[in-house]
Design a protein around this motif. Structure first.
Motif, PDB file in Angstrom:
ATOM      1  N   VAL A   1       0.841  -1.197   0.000  1.00 26.70           N
ATOM      2  CA  VAL A   1       0.000   0.000   0.000  1.00 26.70           C
ATOM      3  C   VAL A   1       0.879   1.251   0.000  1.00 26.70           C
ATOM      4  N   PRO A   2       0.521   2.278  -0.781  1.00 24.74           N
ATOM      5  CA  PRO A   2       1.275   3.541  -0.759  1.00 24.74           C
ATOM      6  C   PRO A   2       1.198   4.189   0.624  1.00 24.74           C
TER       7      PRO A   2
ATOM      8  N   PRO B   1       9.608   5.165   3.227  1.00 25.14           N
ATOM      9  CA  PRO B   1       9.407   4.366   2.021  1.00 25.14           C
ATOM     10  C   PRO B   1       8.166   4.837   1.248  1.00 25.14           C
ATOM     11  N   GLN B   2       8.170   4.621  -0.029  1.00 23.65           N
ATOM     12  CA  GLN B   2       7.009   4.986  -0.838  1.00 23.65           C
ATOM     13  C   GLN B   2       5.833   4.048  -0.579  1.00 23.65           C
TER      14      GLN B   2
ATOM     15  N   LEU C   1      -2.769   4.092   4.753  1.00 18.44           N
ATOM     16  CA  LEU C   1      -1.677   4.023   5.711  1.00 18.44           C
ATOM     17  C   LEU C   1      -0.945   5.360   5.623  1.00 18.44           C
ATOM     18  N   TYR C   2      -0.654   5.984   6.763  1.00 20.85           N
ATOM     19  CA  TYR C   2      -0.137   7.351   6.724  1.00 20.85           C
ATOM     20  C   TYR C   2       0.807   7.630   7.888  1.00 20.85           C
ATOM     21  N   LEU C   3       1.576   8.726   7.703  1.00 23.83           N
ATOM     22  CA  LEU C   3       2.422   9.274   8.765  1.00 23.83           C
ATOM     23  C   LEU C   3       1.882  10.657   9.122  1.00 23.83           C
ATOM     24  N   ASN C   4       1.621  10.877  10.376  1.00 29.52           N
ATOM     25  CA  ASN C   4       1.148  12.176  10.839  1.00 29.52           C
ATOM     26  C   ASN C   4       2.347  13.008  11.305  1.00 29.52           C
ATOM     27  N   LEU C   5       2.748  13.985  10.467  1.00 30.84           N
ATOM     28  CA  LEU C   5       3.933  14.802  10.764  1.00 30.84           C
ATOM     29  C   LEU C   5       3.571  16.259  11.039  1.00 30.84           C
TER      30      LEU C   5
END
Length: 355
Positions: free
Chosen positions: A53-54, A70-71, A95-99
């Protein structure tokens, strides 16, 4: 008996029996319930699947340049078979990163998900990633070109190189942009190339040590055109004697009076309207014909010629020493004749005196 059968109680009893039979038939599992049972079993069977998944970012990407993540990431989901299959086909989750609340620098951040059905369990790999957040900067650079000119065939020259577009936009962390010494393309020319090079070539951003800088280039490739040509002109030939002649006079004849020479512009400029072709006569003892290799005859004065060979007829003349010997013999003969005549005269005189 007839009276009993015709009574209302008899029919009521029969109806009761039928109702009881139908009740037990429906309540007992059998062939009629196979389909419902299969459907129930299908809904309760569990299944597992791993998806790629991206990975998405929740951050101000216009202000910050983020690297280190990673992509794509892998997620393994498990749950009811039908639900796993549907999730795999639609991938209607993230799927994500909370920055958003992170400052400039390096951070270890957990990957999170949203949108997965609560009946599914999941495992994300990797679970954490380390990201580097820096101030974002964008700058334009001219594109330089570097290629190996030794790849050109002998005598061929490269003309003015064309690069399109000749500038690219570079985006990255401000600290990385500062490292850039040049933006360059390095086309790889085939060995012995004789025709124009015309290809798309990858663009690279390099630091002063020639190492690649971690930035984004737009566009990533540019069109490179290198004209490759060779100069030529028609010249007359002068056949010149070369080698020991032993005082023999030679004359040279050839049906070819002019040739076309090929080479660089400087080679063409160094030659006027004619070229001297040396003819080696050191091994010639009589009239003969030789095939002359013009490339060997002209050496590095040109790249090559058309034609590559010419036939030359070599004629030998009279020898000077033979002519000298002939004159000597004539003188000796004349002297001998004169002496004979003198002797005859003396003999005649003596005879007269005797008389």
């Amino acid at each position: 008996m007839k009276k009993i059968i015709n009574s209302n109680y008899f029919y009521a009893f029969i109806a009761l029996c039928c109702a009881l039979w139908l009740f037990f038939f429906v309540s007992t599992p059998g062939v009629g319930s196979t389909r419902d049972s299969n459907q129930s079993n299908t809904s309760t069977v569990t299944k597992k699947a791993t998806l790629t998944v991206p990975l998405q970012l929740q951050a101000d990407v216009d202000k910050y340049y983020i690297t280190g993540y990673p992509q794509n990431v892998k997620v393994t989901i498990e749950g009811p078979s039908a639900l796993v299959t549907a999730t795999k086909n639609t991938q209607n989750f993230n799927l994500y990163l909370n920055l958003k609340d992170l400052s400039i620098g390096q951070h270890r951040v957990q990957i999170k998900e949203s949108g997965l059905n609560s009946e599914l369990t999941y495992t994300i790999k990797p679970k954490y990633v380390t990201v580097n957040i820096q101030r974002r900067e964008t700058k334009k650079f001219a594109v330089d070109i570097d290629y190996n000119k030794e790849s050109l065939a002998t005598g061929y020259e490269a003309g003015k190189t064309e690069v399109s577009p000749d500038t690219v936009t570079v985006t990255g962390a401000a600290s990385e942009i500062e490292k850039i010494n040049k933006v360059i393309v390095k086309p790889i020319l085939p060995k012995g190339i004789k025709s124009t090079f015309d290809q798309e070539v990858l663009v690279q951003a390099l630091d002063k040590n020639g190492k690649t800088v971690n930035v984004t280039l737009n566009p990533q490739t540019v069109h490179v055109k290198i004209p490759i040509t060779i100069q030529s002109k028609q010249v007359s030939i002068n056949l010149k004697q070369k080698g020991d002649s032993n005082d023999t006079n030679f004359t040279f004849e050839s049906d070819v009076k002019s040739i076309r020479i090929f080479g660089t512009q400087s080679q063409m400029d160094a030659i006027n309207d004619s070229v001297d072709i040396p003819i080696d006569v050191s091994d010639v003892t009589g009239n003969t014909k030789k095939s002359i290799d013009l490339a060997d005859a002209l050496g590095n004065k040109v790249a090559f010629t058309d034609p590559t060979n010419i036939d030359v007829t070599i004629n030998t003349g009279s020898s000077t020493s033979t002519s000298t010997s002939g004159n000597t013999n004539d003188s000796t003969t004349n002297g001998s004749t004169n002496n004979t005549n003198s002797s005859n005269n003396n003999s005649t005189s003596n005879n007269n005196d005797s008389e």
